[in-house]
Design an enzyme around this catalytic site. Structure first.
Site, mmCIF file in Angstrom:
data_model
loop_
_atom_site.group_PDB
_atom_site.id
_atom_site.type_symbol
_atom_site.label_atom_id
_atom_site.label_comp_id
_atom_site.label_asym_id
_atom_site.label_seq_id
_atom_site.Cartn_x
_atom_site.Cartn_y
_atom_site.Cartn_z
ATOM 1 N N CYS A 1 7.770 4.186 7.569
ATOM 2 C CA CYS A 1 9.069 4.682 7.972
ATOM 3 C C CYS A 1 10.131 4.611 6.901
ATOM 4 O O CYS A 1 9.922 4.130 5.823
ATOM 5 C CB CYS A 1 9.582 3.832 9.121
ATOM 6 S SG CYS A 1 8.338 2.799 9.822
ATOM 7 N N LYS B 1 -16.620 2.019 -3.645
ATOM 8 C CA LYS B 1 -15.816 0.797 -3.609
ATOM 9 C C LYS B 1 -14.429 1.083 -3.067
ATOM 10 O O LYS B 1 -13.440 0.915 -3.768
ATOM 11 C CB LYS B 1 -15.721 0.178 -5.004
ATOM 12 C CG LYS B 1 -15.413 1.200 -6.086
ATOM 13 C CD LYS B 1 -15.222 0.561 -7.438
ATOM 14 C CE LYS B 1 -15.108 1.639 -8.486
ATOM 15 N NZ LYS B 1 -14.934 1.167 -9.812
ATOM 16 N N MET C 1 -24.273 3.904 -8.890
ATOM 17 C CA MET C 1 -24.956 5.025 -8.228
ATOM 18 C C MET C 1 -25.070 4.886 -6.711
ATOM 19 O O MET C 1 -25.948 5.481 -6.095
ATOM 20 C CB MET C 1 -26.345 5.282 -8.824
ATOM 21 C CG MET C 1 -26.340 5.796 -10.240
ATOM 22 S SD MET C 1 -25.384 7.317 -10.441
ATOM 23 C CE MET C 1 -26.576 8.550 -9.928
ATOM 24 N N GLU D 1 -11.080 10.711 -12.848
ATOM 25 C CA GLU D 1 -9.834 10.124 -13.291
ATOM 26 C C GLU D 1 -9.938 9.724 -14.758
ATOM 27 O O GLU D 1 -10.107 8.571 -15.101
ATOM 28 C CB GLU D 1 -9.505 8.928 -12.364
ATOM 29 C CG GLU D 1 -9.207 7.684 -13.060
ATOM 30 C CD GLU D 1 -8.579 6.572 -12.272
ATOM 31 O OE1 GLU D 1 -9.297 5.902 -11.547
ATOM 32 O OE2 GLU D 1 -7.382 6.349 -12.473
ATOM 33 N N ASN E 1 9.465 -1.454 8.285
ATOM 34 C CA ASN E 1 8.890 -0.387 7.488
ATOM 35 C C ASN E 1 7.694 -0.983 6.804
ATOM 36 O O ASN E 1 7.829 -1.813 5.908
ATOM 37 C CB ASN E 1 9.904 0.120 6.459
ATOM 38 C CG ASN E 1 9.266 1.091 5.474
ATOM 39 O OD1 ASN E 1 8.177 1.593 5.712
ATOM 40 N ND2 ASN E 1 9.951 1.351 4.374
ATOM 41 N N GLY E 2 6.527 -0.612 7.246
ATOM 42 C CA GLY E 2 5.326 -1.170 6.630
ATOM 43 C C GLY E 2 4.253 -1.400 7.655
ATOM 44 O O GLY E 2 4.182 -0.707 8.660
#
Lengths: 1505, 495
Positions: free
Chosen positions: A16, A944, A488, A898, A242-243
């Site tokens: 929020c 992961k 893998m 990435e 908020n959280g």
């Protein structure tokens, strides 16, 4: 519409925007109300709305009761409420049904009377429903206010509110159709399912000029779902939040258990009216509110109650005072932290406070004005305040509290507040006298029992140990103190399908945080973690007394056998320890054994035992052990149910646990501490066998450390930073366990597909035992078996990738032979085998299909195919480019992963269509983003989830370093969380940023399958993503801890189906494209994915195998023998993959898919999406427990008839970013139109506010498209006045300068790509720039180049992952320069703690006037030096000169003018490895090498060590 | 994992073979092993693959790839690299009862499938195995372990080849009373008499048998069950019987002149030499001698090669070896990729020796005999050979051979040794036990089991699967033992 089967409301999350306006002196005005309403309206982008944009997720306001207003309002209806605070007001959401409502009203009146109060009357609250969205109206309650008179004998304020609290609790428990929004004599809450603008218009009370208040707290909600709910809106009774509380399950359970031990004179004889404290149907915020309210009503003052629920990190913080430490220590023995990202505002009508979680993961900025107002909000600029009126600009610091006492008219800062509480009792003495430290307990004169070699092996076999576990798990942990890494992913069956006796632990999958709450960075931000647990009988939280902290403090809950011996024989008054066996006779009933265990524990409890040691020592020829997890969890739930949980602590002494995950589940289900005696004996065995050359005790310590570290990581994946809170938190989903077992022994754990029952578990125990102790005493082979679990062993655990399938697949693609492919796929799709959930399904073919050639063509199908995100760096250039070329050729999409992408590829056929943006932001430049067709935000990855990545230094070859903007040979770490995504509205912001950075690209969000992923996905859809990828747990090509590969995340079948169902339920399905991946290997796999809802499909391992991968699973070692997952040039030469191999694979898969479609009578893929009626559960599967699995929830097709709601993506309905409304589109592109064409200099001036988010980014993207990085500095300048919105100047390239006079919000200069950002206070400001906060959190995150000159203090996490930008700033918050890999940062003032954590490159100069900077630096990777070299001095001076020139900074000027005096006070923060490599490169250059060759030479030199 | 970069750091190195001109002077093994230290380094070359093809025992294109015993190769490779030889032995013995046999005679399909062989030379798996087992014997680690508990069940095993021995070993460990029957005078079956001493010195077998006897297994030699000993009697005296009689029925050559003097089956030739060698160091002369003879070996397989080597040691005047198949290429063809068994030209020890002694490879490819021609005394004098060509039949797609007209050739021969493989079990045994056989005279067992139609009778090894490798025999012996244990006890704890 009925809820789909995989959805559960408990998965819902919300986040929020919050705000508060307080008149510190307590003067009540209407403008306070108005200002608060203005704040919430300008935080529109932090609020959520439903699919059609008309119904909001919820908005509300908490105010003081305005006597002036209510006096007037009640007089109108003939009620007499007398004087201020002589009455309480209840705000009610009553049912619409009149009879029900009248009954409820009557009930309330009766309760009020019975409790000795007087009911005054009802007031119907005037509302304007016509402004609301249809969904909100549909479920709108009947809103009434009820007035209750204060009896004379009860004091005003808290005592009266306490009475009202009892009334409310009784009413709530006797009425479940009415929601009490608030009932207090001091505060009142107005809230509902609104869009931000609707609150004020709906409740006309709020518009009344007579409505006056000194306190106004507002909240706008962004929920993952749009399921209608008025009551879930905030404020609650005391707080807005908020959280997210990550530990909620454990906290709530503990509160339930605590009810037995909590007592207070204030509720003498009335406690039963109140309990249970927590309403288990509420959200996490509501439960926190329940608890807080209970504590306050029980006599704990409001700030103290907040402190003990959300303590700051005190344990590892050296700078905390002794008094505070003792205070926290005292309360820690009784209350575990409620942990998670949280910015909380609270008020009882007199006090107003705000607190931030220990990690500082939510933004909270505040101003104090010269007329005594405090204005606090998630963002600055939400309320326009003239600069000259502001006397302080600050932010809430992590773990800190801010309090305003409106009665006494004081603003109290954290330290004063907490010190005064800390000194209110002799906490230090109490702790010293009562708290026992495990390390201080005496070692008795007794031996630890040691087993013979044969006994060890037999026990190992009886508990199902495998050779791999001992050799590749226990051994490395004992050797290195760290967890083993593997790669893998997994391609072996789920435990329930394996047919093997797998430990019960393996049936439980770790949950992890994604999107709605962030994982914690437990490694780099260790300062906030704690591994301490307390053992003993819990005290009475409500009464401050010495005895409460009579506990054993254990800093590592993994106990050695000596530790447990100490506990067993301890003789300290107040502690009574007893060992309870968890063994039973073989061939007797497991259920009875558990019942006996409960009886034994009851008996011990009656005898006064408060520490139980559950032990399975004593397994022999006729004794077997209850699976330790079953014993622990069953007992935990039994104790909670019978309210004994806090009276006894449970320690486990067991042979069974040996892997990190085992311990994690045990702690998660309630064990306080664990002695893994057989795992430790196994270490002795390894030493005896010469497999480990190490001191036994050192080895055991290292093993224990590795386990502990692993658990902290698992907890941190869920955003939990203390083990005390993790304990009992039950954050697992069971997969393959029967509901009966769950309900009885693992109550409330999610288990959605059924599975083994207690008899099956019993059988497994006996089977294993018989292997260890032959029933007839015959000879057995006394060595451990290899299981072939991770690495394949013939005849053992099955793998999808085995010698046969790998060979066939490679042959098929090399020879372009579809027949061979069919042999391969026949092998994978083997009818009789059950390897995964999809193999339990079969197609429901119609009588007649259609000819294959009527089905959508292969060429058309493969456009939906993608390859997995594998970074350049993790795989070789050859492999990476081969994938790109292949996918471009067939118009599919390859994914950059990435790691950036080299410039020369961006405009060629080697360009990856999908550009990934992950937490490391490696090489994420404007150019990179502009080159994408699709930009993928990786929230988690299958192998992961919840963890970051690590590219070890040995793999950071110079060419890899270049695309990642880092230094060769220096390891690179991606943090677990995106530092700009701690909640759903943050994700919405990043999506928005990326859309601005490349308007043409689709924005995709990658999630991993887990319980509740559908709900998260709904939130993601609302946040504007156009593609949502739900990855299976089994995918993942990268390196990851083995524990994570196998034990985190779920199969995609579950996540995909849940997501598809949940999106449809919310009417969001047509807004997004759904994609899935995770060991998709054949056309059949794709067909099932499509039927379960996926429209696009990702493949990673299959194309790798097609290119030559032989599943070595050594990707983490740079030794890939086929040149794929390696950078070693020698090995890269071995790469034999060709684009056509990948093309053939894709064609084959599509071809096979077509065959299935033809048989199903389906012509186009679009028609196949979501058609679960075409699937059914296979019968007669050749796997032991397969028949026990129930997939009906996956095949739920309650939405199949709701085609109107949309069951697939519809471009017309995709999210509207309204980019045409941005300043960039409205002003910048127009004003700079001709300048952009010619590249001529131009400057304009504009006003900005916090709603102008991501300013300059669209314009920046246009510059990049046209000029890339060739423009000169300051070619285009935009001068801004006001408060910059979030992501001000994100990704702006060379040539663009944004200058802002004012202040700015979070994510300032995110991904800065060459542009300049200048920020300084307005000319009229009276506050000192260098002491006031000017920019929010996470500024310059992932900046790659450019400059930022900031005359003021920045928030937390400044310049995280900066890899090339230059910045000057007057001060920074916690975690500054975290993970930085390049660039320069000068801080001309104080920093927060944990500076330079994980910093592996670049240099920071910090002005250390107090000479205490060293206490706040994380020195793991960096050293502090004087700024001495000529070069450094010049660099620093140049930076400050430019800073002064650009910002006119007074501080800067002062430093420059007295440079000689200041210089010695500067510290240079230099990463070791970086420094080492830089000097090696310099040495090579001196030898005459070119810069490029010098890098390579230096790299190899470092490799050789 | 041994050493992650071991395969890059070290080259494959094998033990040394004695020079052909030296080794042909005797019938002893002629390999000199690496030092322990060197062997450890070879262990480091193992990459500990995620998918170790070396131990897969996979059938690819009709050939086995990887070890049929599923030996835990990566595990023991690692253990020898780290110097843990005893642990390595324990892992090795888990799957292989007799590594001392396989480390000598196995063609090592494991090495063919080793991932290192994909881009270079495979790990020296076979020599690593040899090192482990021989150093274990040397260090006294291989000792009799007499089972502590006896089940009271009796099992008879017919045939003492590798399958029979493996079954016997497994069952004895479980406490069953095992008796092994052997028709020859010595235990070992094909190991004893089918393989020449140079490849497997016979004391190696005796060493193992001695241990097994100490552990309580009874061996009965010179007893040909089905001939000397009635099957019915055996079935009555024992709870179960396992037939492991091998595929001892040699494939004959159906050509004119086959019955001439001087034409023998290879197995008879080899056996006579070994027997004489063991009894008298060949002094009794009771063996088929190739001395000064022009020898023709028919068959290019291992046995043919053994015949070549044995003939050379006898002092043959010249040797020709016929192989029906065309000459294999020197390197793998694209159609025969790793990890398939490499169909490449392999020059075995006998051929090497022939090259050393006669200056040329004895092999003639794509050729067979059409006729033997006798001298006046009925001895073979000449052989008429013909060349063959292999063509795909356009009708059924199978590759078929045909003679090349006009390619006939006469060669001079004094001694012909037929090494054309074996057909299957011998009828007198199968008939005695009344067990079914398939078209290739292999004993039929139930699907996925080793049980024959007679629930007391089991079959394993070559007699069940047809002529094959020693590793397959051991594998079958082990699995049959498991079936028998299950049958006898109602459960089994054998792996």
């Amino acid at each position: 519409m009925k809820a789909p089967r995989l959805y559960d409301p408990q998965f819902e999350h919300d986040n929020c925007g919050i705000g508060a306006v307080v008149n510190i002196k307590g003067e009540k005005t209407h403008s306070t109300v108005l200002n608060a309403l203005t704040i919430v309206e300008t935080l529109k982008h932090r609020a959520g709305k439903d699919a059609d944009g008309k119904t909001g997720d919820g908005v509300g306001i908490m105010l003081q009761i305005s006597h002036r207003f209510f006096k007037k309002a009640t007089e109108d209806i003939g009620l007499n409420i007398r004087e201020e605070r002589d009455y309480g007001i209840g705000m009610f959401f009553f049912p619409e049904d009149e009879l029900c409502r009248n009954r409820a009203k009557k009930m309330f009146e009766i309760i009020v009377e019975k409790e000795g109060l007087e009911f005054i009357g009802w007031r119907s609250v005037p509302t304007n429903p016509e402004t609301l969205g249809p969904k909100a109206i549909a479920c709108m309650p009947h809103i009434l206010q009820g007035f209750v008179r204060r009896p004379a004998e009860i004091d005003k304020g808290l005592p009266f509110d306490r009475k009202l609290y009892i009334v409310r609790r009784i009413f709530e428990q006797s009425n479940d159709n009415t929601y009490v929004v608030s009932l207090s004599s001091r505060t009142i809450v107005y809230k509902g399912m609104f869009l931000v603008g609707q609150l004020k218009w709906f409740f006309t009370d709020l518009q009344d000029l007579d409505y006056e208040s000194a306190i106004a707290i507002v909240h706008s909600r962004f929920s993952t779902n749009t399921n209608p709910s008025w009551q879930r809106a905030h404020p609650n009774r005391l707080i807005v939040h908020n959280g997210e509380i990550n530990t909620i399950r454990g906290n709530a359970d503990r509160m339930l258990a605590r009810e037995e031990t909590m007592s207070t004179a204030l509720f003498q004889g009335e406690m039963h009216k109140i309990l249970p404290v927590i309403n288990s149907e509420g959200s996490d915020s509501a439960m926190l509110d329940n608890t807080l309210e209970f504590l306050v009503m029980s006599g704990i003052s409001l700030p103290l109650a907040v402190m003990l629920l959300i303590p700051e990190p005190w344990e590892n913080n050296p700078s905390i005072s002794d008094a505070k430490r003792n205070f926290y220590q005292y309360y820690a023995t009784m209350m575990e932290p409620w942990d998670g990202p949280a910015s909380i505002l609270f008020s009882d009508g007199d006090l107003v406070g705000a607190v931030l979680d220990r990690n500082g993961l939510r933004p909270s900025r505040y101003y104090v004005t010269d007329d005594g107002q405090l204005i606090l909000s998630s963002e600055v600029g939400a309320l326009k305040i003239p600069a000259e009126k502001i006397i302080l600009k600050e932010r809430l610091h992590p773990g800190k509290m801010l309090l305003v006492d409106t009665v006494n008219g004081r603003l109290i800062q954290d330290n004063n507040l907490k010190e005064s509480y800390a000194k209110s009792q002799p906490y230090g003495e109490w702790v010293d006298r009562n708290l026992v430290h495990l390390k201080d307990l005496q070692i008795p004169n007794k031996k630890v029992e040691i087993y013979s070699h044969e006994a060890r092996i037999r026990l190992q076999k009886a508990f199902g140990y495998t050779y791999e576990e001992v050799k590749t798990s226990i051994l490395p942990m004992a050797k290195t103190g760290g967890e083993p890494i593997a790669s893998m992913g997994t391609d072996s069956p789920l435990p329930i399908l394996s047919g093997e006796c797998q430990p019960l632990f393996n049936y439980f999958k770790q949950l992890f945080a994604q999107v709605t709450n962030p994982p914690i960075d437990a490694i780099r931000e260790e300062v906030v973690t704690s591994t301490t647990v307390y053992i003993g009988q819990e005290g009475n939280l409500l009464e401050e007394k010495a005895d409460n902290c009579k506990m054993i403090k254990v800093s590592n809950p993994i106990l050695t056998s000596t530790d447990i011996l100490k506990i067993k024989s301890m003789k300290i008054p107040g502690f009574k320890v007893e060992t309870i066996p968890i063994t039973y006779y073989k061939s007797t009933s497991l259920v009875k054994a558990l019942d006996r265990l409960f009886l034994e524990v009851d008996r011990a409890y009656r005898d006064g035992v408060n520490i139980l040691i559950l032990s399975d020592r004593g397994v022999d020829e006729n004794h077997v052990a209850i699976p330790s997890l079953l014993a622990v969890s069953a007992l935990e739930h039994y104790l909670v149910r019978t309210k004994k949980r806090t009276a006894v602590a449970m320690i486990l002494e067991s042979a069974e646990p040996r892997e990190v995950h085992h311990f994690a589940t045990l702690l998660g289900y309630g064990a306080c501490a664990i002695n893994p005696y057989l795992a430790q004996e196994s270490i002795q065995e390894l030493i005896d066998n010469n497999l480990l050359d190490k001191d036994y005790y050192a080895a055991v310590n290292d093993y224990n450390h590795a386990i502990l570290h692993g658990i902290v990581k698992i907890a941190s994946k869920m955003g939990i930073s203390t083990l005390q809170s993790y304990q009992g938190s039950q954050i697992f989903e069971a997969i393959g366990i029967h509901k009966k077992v769950i309900d009885q022994y693992f109550t409330n754990t999610v288990s959605r597909i059924g599975g083994i029952d207690i008899k099956d578990i019993e059988e497994q125990i006996e089977k294993l035992h018989s292997k260890a102790f032959d029933p007839l005493g015959l000879g057995i082979e006394l060595s451990l078996n290899s299981s072939g679990g991770h690495k394949y062993r013939s005849q053992k655990c099955e793998h999808l990738y085995n010698p046969q399938t790998i060979h066939l697949l490679q042959q098929a693609v090399r020879m372009n032979d579809y027949d061979v492919f069919k042999e391969y796929s026949a092998n994978i799709n083997d009818e009789k085998r059950a390897m995964n959930l999809r193999s339990l399904l079969e197609f429901n073919y119609p009588k007649e299909g259609i000819p294959v050639d009527e089905v959508e063509s292969v060429d058309s199908i493969v456009r939906r195919f993608k390859t997995g995100a594998m970074s350049y760096g993790s795989i070789s250039k050859e492999a990476h480019e081969t994938l790109a070329v292949a996918m471009n050729e067939i118009h599919g999409k390859s994914n950059s992963g990435e790691g950036g992408e080299s410039l020369d590829r961006l405009e060629s056929n080697r360009c990856s269509a999908i550009k990934q943006v992950a937490s490391g932001r490696f090489g994420v430049t404007s150019k990179y983003l502009v080159s994408a067709n699709e930009i993928q935000i990786k929230m988690a990855q299958g192998a992961k989830p919840g963890e970051g990545g690590h590219l070890p230094g040995e793999k950071v070859y110079p060419w890899v370093a270049k695309t990642r903007h880092s230094t060769p040979g220096v390891g690179l770490i991606s943090p677990p969380p995106h530092h700009d995504i701690y909640s759903i509205e943050d994700l919405a912001q990043l999506i928005y940023d990326l859309k601005n950075a490349n308007k043409e690209a689709r924005i995709s969000v990658k999630l991993v399958s887990e319980t509740g992923v559908g709900t998260v996905a709904a939130g993601v859809a609302k946040a504007g993503a156009q593609v949502i990828l739900v990855s299976g747990y089994d995918g993942g090509t990268g390196a990851a801890p083995r524990t994570s590969i196998y034990n985190a995340g779920l199969p995609w079948e579950l996540g995909l189906a849940e997501t598809h169902q949940t999106l449809m339920m919310n009417g969001l399905r047509q807004k997004v494209v759904l994609e899935t991946d995770g060991k998709l290997m054949t056309g059949r796999d794709v067909a099932i994915a499509a039927i379960l809802g996926a429209e696009e499909y990702g493949f990673a391992t299959a194309p790798l195998v097609a290119m030559g991968c032989v599943m070595m699973r050594v990707c983490n070692l740079d030794t890939c023998p086929v040149g794929i997952a390696t950078q070693n040039p020698k090995l890269r030469k071995r790469f034999k993959g060709k684009p056509e191999h990948v093309v053939h694979l894709m064609h084959f898969i599509a071809g096979e898919l077509r065959e299935y479609m033809a048989k199903l009578g389906i012509r186009t893929l679009d028609e196949l999406i979501g058609r679960t009626d075409l699937l059914r559960v296979k019968k007669n599967i050749n796997a032991t427990w397969a028949s026990k699995i129930d997939l009906s929830a996956v095949l739920d097709n309650s939405f199949i008839d709701h085609k109107a709601a949309g069951i697939k993506f519809d471009k017309e309905q995709s999210y509207d970013f309204e980019l045409e409304k941005t300043i960039d589109e409205r002003v910048l592109l127009k004003e700079f139109k001709s300048a952009l064409k010619t590249g001529r200099k131009k400057t304009i001036t504009i006003d900005v506010s916090n709603i102008d988010r991501t300013l300059g980014t669209i314009f920046g993207a246009e510059i990049t498209r046209k000029y890339h990085d060739t423009l000169k500095d300051d070619t285009f300048t935009v001068k801004c006045n006001g408060s910059g919105g979030q992501s001000f100047g994100a990704f702006i390239p060379n040539g663009l300068t944004l200058e802002l006079a004012g202040d700015s919000n979070d994510y300032f200069g995110k991904g800065l790509s060459g542009g300049n950002l200048i920020l300084y206070p307005p000319a009229k400001a009276n506050f000192k720039a260098d002491e006031n906060i000017i920019v929010g959190n996470v500024a310059l995150y992932g900046a790659t180049s450019g400059k930022a000159m900031i005359d003021g203090v920045a928030g937390e996490r400044f310049a995280v992952r900066n890899s090339g930008a230059i910045a000057v700033v007057c001060g920074v918050g916690d975690h500054g320069c975290e993970y930085m890999t390049g660039g320069r940062v000068a801080v001309l003032g104080r920093t927060g703690k944990n500076f330079a954590a994980g910093m592996s490159g670049g240099i920071a100069y910090v002005l250390d006037e107090d000479r205490d900077f060293y206490t706040r630096v994380n020195k793991e990777l960096v050293s502090l030096e004087e700024v001495a070299s000529k070069y450094d001095v010049k660099e620093l001076k140049d930076m400050i000169e430019e800073f002064v020139k650009r910002t006119n900074s007074l501080k800067g000027k002062m430093v420059l003018e007295n440079f000689a005096e200041y210089l010695p006070q500067f510290k240079k923060v230099l990463p070791h490895d970086y420094s080492h490599m830089q000097s090696a490169i310099a040495r090579m250059e001196e030898k005459g090498f070119s810069s490029e060759t010098a890098q390579i030479e230096a790299f190899y030199e470092s490799q050789r060590g | 994992m041994g050493k992650p970069t071991g395969f890059l750091d070290y080259d494959r190195q094998c033990g040394f073979a004695a020079l052909p001109e030296d080794r042909i002077k005797h019938f002893n093994e002629f390999h000199i092993s690496l030092s322990k230290r060197e062997q450890e380094k070879q262990g480091a070359r193992c990459m500990e693959c995620g998918v170790p093809f070396c131990q897969s025992g996979l059938m690819l294109g009709g050939m086995v790839s990887g070890c049929p015993l599923n030996n835990l190769i990566p595990e023991w490779n690692d253990l020898i690299y780290t110097g843990n030889w005893e642990q390595a032995l324990r892992r090795l013995l888990k799957t292989n009862n007799f590594p001392e046999f396989t480390a000598r005679v196995c063609p090592a399909p494991c090495e063919a499938a080793c991932t290192c062989a994909l881009n270079g030379e495979p790990v020296s798996i076979k020599e690593n195995e040899h090192g482990i087992i021989e150093s274990a014997f040397l260090d006294g680690l291989i000792k009799a372990a007499v089972p502590k508990v006896r089940t009271g069940k009796k099992v008879a095993i017919v045939g003492s080849g590798p399958a029979g021995l493996a079954a016997a070993d497994q069952l004895n460990k479980r406490g069953h009373q095992v008796t092994v029957f052997e028709r020859d005078d010595r235990i070992g079956g094909l190991l004893m008499y089918g393989i020449p001493n140079m490849k497997l010195e016979k004391h190696v077998i005796e060493r193992r048998v001695a241990i097994m006897m100490e552990e309580g297994i009874q061996f009965v030699t010179n007893t040909n069950v089905g001939k000397d000993y009635q099957a019915a009697k055996l079935l009555e005296a024992y709870d179960s019987v396992i037939l492991t009689c091998g595929a001892s029925n040699p494939r004959d050559l159906n050509v004119q002149g086959r019955d001439l003097n001087g034409i023998y089956f290879a197995v008879d030739f080899l056996k006579s030499t070994t027997k004489s060698l063991l009894i008298s160091d060949l002094a009794d002369q009771k063996y088929i001698s190739a001395k000064d003879k022009k020898v023709l070996v028919i068959g290019g397989g291992d046995t043919g090669n053994d015949c070549v080597a044995t003939s050379i040691r006898h002092g043959a005047a010249g040797i020709v070896q016929l192989e029906m198949m065309p000459k294999a290429p020197d390197e793998r063809e694209d159609s025969n990729p790793w990890p398939e068994w490499p169909k490449v030209l392999k020059t075995d020890y006998g051929q090497e020796e022939s090259i050393a002694v006669f200056g040329s490879d004895p092999r003639v490819f794509g050729t067979t005999v059409k006729e033997f021609i006798s001298d006046e005394a009925g001895n073979v004098k000449q052989a008429l050979t013909v060349m063959l060509e292999w063509k795909k039949d356009p009708d059924d797609g199978r590759i078929k051979m045909s003679e090349i007209p006009g390619s006939e050739k006469l060669i001079e021969v004094d001694l012909v040794l037929i090494a054309a493989g074996f057909l299957g079990s011998e009828p007198y045994v199968t008939e005695a036990f009344d067990v079914e056989t398939d078209g290739r005279t292999n004993i039929k067992t139930k699907q996925g089991s080793y049980e024959t139609a007679n629930e007391k009778v089991f079959a394993a090894g070559d007699t069940r699967r047809g002529q094959s490798l020693v590793v397959w025999a051991i594998k079958e012996g082990r699995e049959a033992a498991k079936c028998v244990d299950q049958k006898l006890m109602g459960y089994t704890n054998l792996e």
